[in-house]
Scaffold this motif. Structure first.
Motif, short mmCIF file in Angstrom:
data_model
loop_
_atom_site.label_atom_id
_atom_site.label_comp_id
_atom_site.label_asym_id
_atom_site.label_seq_id
_atom_site.Cartn_x
_atom_site.Cartn_y
_atom_site.Cartn_z
N THR A 27 0.83 -1.21 0.00
CA THR A 27 0.00 0.00 0.00
C THR A 27 0.86 1.25 0.00
OG1 THR A 27 -1.81 -1.11 1.13
CG2 THR A 27 -1.74 1.28 1.31
N GLY A 85 -8.71 -3.14 2.14
CA GLY A 85 -8.55 -3.62 0.77
C GLY A 85 -9.60 -3.06 -0.18
N VAL A 86 -10.84 -3.00 0.28
CA VAL A 86 -11.92 -2.45 -0.55
C VAL A 86 -11.68 -0.96 -0.82
CG1 VAL A 86 -14.38 -1.88 -0.56
CG2 VAL A 86 -13.63 -4.16 0.12
N LEU A 88 -8.81 0.75 -0.75
CA LEU A 88 -7.66 0.98 -1.62
C LEU A 88 -7.94 0.56 -3.06
CD1 LEU A 88 -4.82 -0.02 0.82
CD2 LEU A 88 -5.37 2.26 -0.01
N THR A 89 -8.72 -0.50 -3.24
CA THR A 89 -9.11 -0.91 -4.59
C THR A 89 -9.95 0.17 -5.25
OG1 THR A 89 -9.05 -3.24 -3.97
CG2 THR A 89 -10.31 -2.67 -5.94
N THR A 90 -10.86 0.77 -4.47
CA THR A 90 -11.69 1.85 -4.99
C THR A 90 -10.84 3.05 -5.40
OG1 THR A 90 -13.51 1.14 -3.57
CG2 THR A 90 -13.63 3.37 -4.46
N CYS A 92 -7.71 3.06 -6.33
CA CYS A 92 -6.95 2.72 -7.54
C CYS A 92 -7.84 2.71 -8.78
CB CYS A 92 -6.28 1.37 -7.37
SG CYS A 92 -4.93 1.42 -6.18
N LEU A 93 -9.06 2.22 -8.65
CA LEU A 93 -9.97 2.22 -9.80
C LEU A 93 -10.36 3.63 -10.20
CD1 LEU A 93 -12.28 -0.81 -8.96
CD2 LEU A 93 -10.49 -0.68 -10.71
#
Length: 107
Positions: A27, A85-86, A88-90, A92-93
């Motif tokens: 991260t 995780g959710v 950080l994924t958001t 990045c998207l």
């Protein structure tokens, strides 16, 4: 030492801890790349992002610790890691080209 390798609960704990630590370090690297390369940020922007990562610990650490002690430890760790995780994924998207108009600009 051999006894720990045969202890299944310890192996599960060690694997979960390793995955969590790897995620934390990844991260840090991913946020640096996101700010500096993808969003065109400056070193000042990078410093602001790093300061922002540590601010919740300073502001909410004691209160959150008292509140979290009322729940089962495993549940808190799993929910915290999945939530991170959710989130950080958001982020990045949203940073994909064309998904966001945000660009870093230092003063």
């Amino acid at each position: 030492m051999v006894g720990l390798r045969l202890n299944v609960p310890f192996r599960r704990f060690w694997l979960a801890s390793t995955v969590s630590d790897f995620g934390s370090y990844l991260t840090t690297l991913a946020l640096s790349v996101l700010v500096l390369l993808t969003l065109g940020g400056s070193p000042l922007d990078q410093g602001m992002v790093n300061a922002g990562r540590w601010a919740p610990y300073l502001l909410f650490g004691l209160f959150a610790g008292v509140w979290v002690d009322r729940f089962r430890r495993r549940l808190v760790l799993v929910v915290g890691d999945v939530g991170r995780g959710v989130l950080l994924t958001t982020v990045c998207l949203l940073a994909l080209p064309g998904c966001s108009r945000f660009r870093c600009s230092s003063v």
